[in-house]
Design a protein around this motif. Structure first.
Motif, PDB file in Angstrom:
ATOM      1  N   VAL A   1      31.512 125.768  -1.959  1.00 51.69           N
ATOM      2  CA  VAL A   1      31.019 126.071  -0.603  1.00 51.69           C
ATOM      3  C   VAL A   1      32.192 126.507   0.283  1.00 51.69           C
ATOM      4  O   VAL A   1      32.085 127.476   1.048  1.00 51.69           O
ATOM      5  CB  VAL A   1      30.274 124.849  -0.005  1.00 51.69           C
ATOM      6  CG1 VAL A   1      30.114 124.977   1.495  1.00 51.69           C
ATOM      7  CG2 VAL A   1      28.902 124.698  -0.669  1.00 51.69           C
TER       8      VAL A   1
ATOM      9  N   LEU B   1      32.581 130.141   2.362  1.00 54.09           N
ATOM     10  CA  LEU B   1      32.814 130.240   3.808  1.00 54.09           C
ATOM     11  C   LEU B   1      34.090 131.030   4.104  1.00 54.09           C
ATOM     12  O   LEU B   1      34.149 131.800   5.059  1.00 54.09           O
ATOM     13  CB  LEU B   1      32.881 128.834   4.426  1.00 54.09           C
ATOM     14  CG  LEU B   1      31.538 128.118   4.448  1.00 54.09           C
ATOM     15  CD1 LEU B   1      31.720 126.654   4.832  1.00 54.09           C
ATOM     16  CD2 LEU B   1      30.570 128.795   5.413  1.00 54.09           C
TER      17      LEU B   1
ATOM     18  N   TYR C   1      33.226 134.640   3.698  1.00 55.11           N
ATOM     19  CA  TYR C   1      32.425 135.108   4.839  1.00 55.11           C
ATOM     20  C   TYR C   1      33.325 135.454   6.020  1.00 55.11           C
ATOM     21  O   TYR C   1      33.147 136.475   6.671  1.00 55.11           O
ATOM     22  CB  TYR C   1      31.422 134.035   5.242  1.00 55.11           C
ATOM     23  CG  TYR C   1      30.426 134.518   6.276  1.00 55.11           C
ATOM     24  CD1 TYR C   1      29.334 135.285   5.876  1.00 55.11           C
ATOM     25  CD2 TYR C   1      30.587 134.246   7.624  1.00 55.11           C
ATOM     26  CE1 TYR C   1      28.421 135.743   6.800  1.00 55.11           C
ATOM     27  CE2 TYR C   1      29.671 134.697   8.552  1.00 55.11           C
ATOM     28  CZ  TYR C   1      28.596 135.444   8.134  1.00 55.11           C
ATOM     29  OH  TYR C   1      27.709 135.904   9.068  1.00 55.11           O
TER      30      TYR C   1
ATOM     31  N   ASN D   1      34.143 139.319   7.747  1.00 54.57           N
ATOM     32  CA  ASN D   1      33.854 139.631   9.155  1.00 54.57           C
ATOM     33  C   ASN D   1      35.093 140.000   9.960  1.00 54.57           C
ATOM     34  O   ASN D   1      34.996 140.321  11.136  1.00 54.57           O
ATOM     35  CB  ASN D   1      33.162 138.441   9.829  1.00 54.57           C
ATOM     36  CG  ASN D   1      31.652 138.550   9.739  1.00 54.57           C
ATOM     37  OD1 ASN D   1      31.106 139.620   9.979  1.00 54.57           O
ATOM     38  ND2 ASN D   1      31.000 137.470   9.381  1.00 54.57           N
TER      39      ASN D   1
ATOM     40  N   CYS E   1      17.448 127.549   8.560  1.00 55.78           N
ATOM     41  CA  CYS E   1      18.674 128.290   8.918  1.00 55.78           C
ATOM     42  C   CYS E   1      18.614 129.759   8.520  1.00 55.78           C
ATOM     43  O   CYS E   1      19.097 130.628   9.233  1.00 55.78           O
ATOM     44  CB  CYS E   1      19.876 127.688   8.189  1.00 55.78           C
ATOM     45  SG  CYS E   1      20.409 126.162   8.887  1.00 55.78           S
TER      46      CYS E   1
ATOM     47  N   LEU F   1      19.342 132.855  10.941  1.00 53.28           N
ATOM     48  CA  LEU F   1      20.405 133.835  10.677  1.00 53.28           C
ATOM     49  C   LEU F   1      19.850 135.261  10.657  1.00 53.28           C
ATOM     50  O   LEU F   1      20.494 136.191  11.142  1.00 53.28           O
ATOM     51  CB  LEU F   1      21.108 133.511   9.353  1.00 53.28           C
ATOM     52  CG  LEU F   1      22.150 132.386   9.463  1.00 53.28           C
ATOM     53  CD1 LEU F   1      22.564 131.873   8.096  1.00 53.28           C
ATOM     54  CD2 LEU F   1      23.390 132.870  10.219  1.00 53.28           C
TER      55      LEU F   1
ATOM     56  N   THR G   1      19.801 136.277  14.193  1.00 53.95           N
ATOM     57  CA  THR G   1      21.096 136.580  14.813  1.00 53.95           C
ATOM     58  C   THR G   1      21.605 137.945  14.328  1.00 53.95           C
ATOM     59  O   THR G   1      22.255 138.664  15.080  1.00 53.95           O
ATOM     60  CB  THR G   1      22.174 135.503  14.514  1.00 53.95           C
ATOM     61  OG1 THR G   1      22.455 135.487  13.112  1.00 53.95           O
ATOM     62  CG2 THR G   1      21.726 134.126  14.970  1.00 53.95           C
ATOM     63  N   TYR G   2      21.285 138.334  13.081  1.00 55.07           N
ATOM     64  CA  TYR G   2      21.686 139.661  12.612  1.00 55.07           C
ATOM     65  C   TYR G   2      20.942 140.734  13.398  1.00 55.07           C
ATOM     66  O   TYR G   2      21.498 141.790  13.702  1.00 55.07           O
ATOM     67  CB  TYR G   2      21.417 139.823  11.106  1.00 55.07           C
ATOM     68  CG  TYR G   2      22.291 138.939  10.258  1.00 55.07           C
ATOM     69  CD1 TYR G   2      23.617 138.717  10.606  1.00 55.07           C
ATOM     70  CD2 TYR G   2      21.814 138.318   9.115  1.00 55.07           C
ATOM     71  CE1 TYR G   2      24.430 137.894   9.836  1.00 55.07           C
ATOM     72  CE2 TYR G   2      22.620 137.494   8.344  1.00 55.07           C
ATOM     73  CZ  TYR G   2      23.925 137.282   8.713  1.00 55.07           C
ATOM     74  OH  TYR G   2      24.727 136.465   7.961  1.00 55.07           O
TER      75      TYR G   2
ATOM     76  N   ARG H   1      22.715 141.205  16.651  1.00 51.96           N
ATOM     77  CA  ARG H   1      23.915 142.032  16.458  1.00 51.96           C
ATOM     78  C   ARG H   1      23.545 143.513  16.477  1.00 51.96           C
ATOM     79  O   ARG H   1      24.227 144.323  17.087  1.00 51.96           O
ATOM     80  CB  ARG H   1      24.534 141.730  15.088  1.00 51.96           C
ATOM     81  CG  ARG H   1      25.530 140.639  15.093  1.00 51.96           C
ATOM     82  CD  ARG H   1      26.585 140.931  14.026  1.00 51.96           C
ATOM     83  NE  ARG H   1      26.638 139.900  13.001  1.00 51.96           N
ATOM     84  CZ  ARG H   1      27.342 140.014  11.881  1.00 51.96           C
ATOM     85  NH1 ARG H   1      28.009 141.136  11.623  1.00 51.96           N
ATOM     86  NH2 ARG H   1      27.368 139.038  11.009  1.00 51.96           N
TER      87      ARG H   1
ATOM     88  N   GLU I   1      26.990 132.367  13.696  1.00 50.06           N
ATOM     89  CA  GLU I   1      26.488 132.574  12.331  1.00 50.06           C
ATOM     90  C   GLU I   1      27.308 131.780  11.312  1.00 50.06           C
ATOM     91  O   GLU I   1      26.747 131.187  10.387  1.00 50.06           O
ATOM     92  CB  GLU I   1      26.551 134.070  11.967  1.00 50.06           C
ATOM     93  CG  GLU I   1      25.530 134.906  12.721  1.00 50.06           C
ATOM     94  CD  GLU I   1      25.778 136.392  12.602  1.00 50.06           C
ATOM     95  OE1 GLU I   1      26.770 136.785  11.957  1.00 50.06           O
ATOM     96  OE2 GLU I   1      25.004 137.173  13.159  1.00 50.06           O
ATOM     97  N   ALA I   2      28.627 131.771  11.472  1.00 48.63           N
ATOM     98  CA  ALA I   2      29.482 131.038  10.539  1.00 48.63           C
ATOM     99  C   ALA I   2      29.132 129.550  10.572  1.00 48.63           C
ATOM    100  O   ALA I   2      29.090 128.884   9.532  1.00 48.63           O
ATOM    101  CB  ALA I   2      30.956 131.246  10.891  1.00 48.63           C
TER     102      ALA I   2
ATOM    103  N   LEU J   1      26.159 128.216  11.411  1.00 47.39           N
ATOM    104  CA  LEU J   1      24.845 128.015  10.784  1.00 47.39           C
ATOM    105  C   LEU J   1      24.956 128.119   9.261  1.00 47.39           C
ATOM    106  O   LEU J   1      24.352 127.347   8.522  1.00 47.39           O
ATOM    107  CB  LEU J   1      23.846 129.060  11.304  1.00 47.39           C
ATOM    108  CG  LEU J   1      23.469 128.963  12.793  1.00 47.39           C
ATOM    109  CD1 LEU J   1      22.644 130.182  13.214  1.00 47.39           C
ATOM    110  CD2 LEU J   1      22.677 127.688  13.067  1.00 47.39           C
ATOM    111  N   LEU J   2      25.758 129.089   8.808  1.00 44.62           N
ATOM    112  CA  LEU J   2      25.927 129.290   7.364  1.00 44.62           C
ATOM    113  C   LEU J   2      26.618 128.083   6.737  1.00 44.62           C
ATOM    114  O   LEU J   2      26.244 127.625   5.650  1.00 44.62           O
ATOM    115  CB  LEU J   2      26.755 130.555   7.120  1.00 44.62           C
ATOM    116  CG  LEU J   2      26.834 131.005   5.666  1.00 44.62           C
ATOM    117  CD1 LEU J   2      25.472 131.448   5.164  1.00 44.62           C
ATOM    118  CD2 LEU J   2      27.839 132.146   5.509  1.00 44.62           C
ATOM    119  N   ASP J   3      27.606 127.567   7.430  1.00 46.94           N
ATOM    120  CA  ASP J   3      28.328 126.387   6.968  1.00 46.94           C
ATOM    121  C   ASP J   3      27.338 125.234   6.734  1.00 46.94           C
ATOM    122  O   ASP J   3      27.299 124.638   5.644  1.00 46.94           O
ATOM    123  CB  ASP J   3      29.381 126.016   8.039  1.00 46.94           C
ATOM    124  CG  ASP J   3      30.328 124.926   7.572  1.00 46.94           C
ATOM    125  OD1 ASP J   3      29.858 123.970   6.933  1.00 46.94           O
ATOM    126  OD2 ASP J   3      31.534 125.009   7.856  1.00 46.94           O
TER     127      ASP J   3
END
Lengths: 88, 88, 88, 88
Positions: free
Chosen positions: A76, A80, A83, A87, C33, C37, C40-41, C44, D51-52, D54-56
């Motif tokens: 995980v 991250l 990711y 970006n 989630c 997400l 949120t995209y 953007r 987003e980071a 939420l992804l986490d």
């Protein structure tokens, strides 16, 4: 990496290399910048497709195996990190 | 394109080609996907730097000349098209 | 800014604000989630459209006027700065 | 979503909303486009940070649980879909 992923990745890489050779020719021959830039954007798209392929293989193999073997913190954490790099 | 821009662009292109050759080796040798992906992100960054260089030259020469010669609709239209492609 | 650009920009801003209010509701209600997400995209994308509109207006007015008035160094420098920020 | 992630997400959302309110004021008062665009880029960065986060949370909870419960096809498929949307 699975053999099919590896073969496909090398194929996509050859495509990107060929595309870059075309851009080199355009710059050598002093083509219009706007046309060169359109080609560099196409290369970016091709690299993103290569990345999607690699990520697909990685998630299906290493990530799933990692979670099953109790190394979820590692896999995980790596995702991250990727990711964040993507970006930047 | 100005000669200094052209030379610098070819130099950056060589750098990108060398980087891709390294990625090819990594895939050939079946290196860990996460490490390969970190390299493809670095290539994306290098391409963006090449684009910034080309855009810099384009704005200073063709765009300024275009506006002075009354072709602002053309040069502005091209810039907006590039912006859209860059965000796709 | 031209009045039509300004009106259109405020309209797009309202759309983005409405979208964010929806995301707030989703987080409040603890929605999945992945679905948050995806939204949120979409935000953007909406912000990028607002930027394209602002850039369009800017190029047609301030940039063209700047070049005509001999301030090309300033307007070109600003565009390159924006390009760099957009890619960060 | 874990309670700490949810609280932090709502806090970041408030920050983004405040930032957008500032952009609305700038457009209302007809500020220089370049300055408005710099702010919209800052909002994009803030959304990427949300987003980071939420992804986490998603990776540490739903993805790990999904793999353990044998739903790896679903969770991996969702991640790849998100990756594609993020790059569009």
């Amino acid at each position: 990496m699975q053999e099919t992923t590896q073969k496909e990745a090398l194929k996509r890489l050859s495509y990107i290399e060929g595309h870059l050779a075309g851009i080199r020719r355009m710059i050598d021959e002093d083509k219009y910048c706007v046309d060169v830039l359109k080609q560099t954007y196409a290369v970016r798209r091709a690299i993103e497709k290569l990345e999607a392929l690699l990520l697909d293989g990685h998630l299906h193999t290493c990530v799933v195996a990692g979670v099953r073997e109790g190394r979820e913190e590692q896999v995980v954490g790596e995702l991250l990190e990727l990711y964040e790099l993507a970006n930047k």
